[in-house]
Design a protein around this motif. Sequence first.
Motif, PDB file in Angstrom:
ATOM      1  N   ASP A 201      34.660  36.602  40.050  1.00 23.97           N
ATOM      2  CA  ASP A 201      35.487  37.545  40.807  1.00 23.97           C
ATOM      3  C   ASP A 201      36.659  38.051  39.964  1.00 23.97           C
ATOM      4  N   ILE A 202      37.280  37.159  39.202  1.00 25.59           N
ATOM      5  CA  ILE A 202      38.396  37.549  38.337  1.00 25.59           C
ATOM      6  C   ILE A 202      37.919  38.542  37.280  1.00 25.59           C
ATOM      7  N   CYS A 203      36.742  38.300  36.712  1.00 24.86           N
ATOM      8  CA  CYS A 203      36.189  39.226  35.719  1.00 24.86           C
ATOM      9  C   CYS A 203      35.924  40.593  36.349  1.00 24.86           C
ATOM     10  N   ALA A 204      35.454  40.603  37.591  1.00 23.55           N
ATOM     11  CA  ALA A 204      35.213  41.873  38.289  1.00 23.55           C
ATOM     12  C   ALA A 204      36.524  42.627  38.489  1.00 23.55           C
ATOM     13  N   LEU A 205      37.582  41.915  38.850  1.00 21.33           N
ATOM     14  CA  LEU A 205      38.892  42.559  38.997  1.00 21.33           C
ATOM     15  C   LEU A 205      39.366  43.129  37.667  1.00 21.33           C
ATOM     16  N   LEU A 206      39.184  42.376  36.599  1.00 22.67           N
ATOM     17  CA  LEU A 206      39.572  42.853  35.268  1.00 22.67           C
ATOM     18  C   LEU A 206      38.819  44.126  34.912  1.00 22.67           C
ATOM     19  N   LYS A 207      37.509  44.130  35.139  1.00 22.44           N
ATOM     20  CA  LYS A 207      36.712  45.327  34.839  1.00 22.44           C
ATOM     21  C   LYS A 207      37.168  46.513  35.672  1.00 22.44           C
ATOM     22  N   THR A 208      37.515  46.245  36.924  1.00 20.18           N
ATOM     23  CA  THR A 208      37.994  47.318  37.800  1.00 20.18           C
ATOM     24  C   THR A 208      39.287  47.920  37.263  1.00 20.18           C
ATOM     25  N   VAL A 209      40.212  47.073  36.838  1.00 21.70           N
ATOM     26  CA  VAL A 209      41.489  47.563  36.287  1.00 21.70           C
ATOM     27  C   VAL A 209      41.233  48.409  35.038  1.00 21.70           C
ATOM     28  N   LEU A 210      40.341  47.944  34.182  1.00 23.06           N
ATOM     29  CA  LEU A 210      40.049  48.702  32.962  1.00 23.06           C
ATOM     30  C   LEU A 210      39.378  50.041  33.270  1.00 23.06           C
ATOM     31  N   ILE A 211      38.485  50.049  34.244  1.00 28.94           N
ATOM     32  CA  ILE A 211      37.839  51.309  34.648  1.00 28.94           C
ATOM     33  C   ILE A 211      38.874  52.268  35.219  1.00 28.94           C
TER      34      ILE A 211
END
Length: 77
Positions: free
Chosen positions: A55-65
């Motif tokens: 879930d944390i990795c998904a949040l990180l990817k979302t921020v980068l996108i």
Amino acid sequence: MSIPIDNAMTANLAMMEAQLYRASAIAKLAHEAMNAGQRNLAIGTILPLEQELDDICALLKTVLILHRVRPQPVEGG
């Protein structure tokens, strides 16, 4: 920069911070259990981290996108 994008990034980063804090606390408890010779307790303690880290990795990817997004001008009509 776009205010809605900034707000979304801020919200995602806040969630990431909270989840990382929780993950750190869980890892600490698991570490303490291992130091006490409680291997099964340590493993049982960290099992939820597998999903939490995803879930944390998904949040990180979302921020980068969101950072890479180029706001499109709104066309009137």
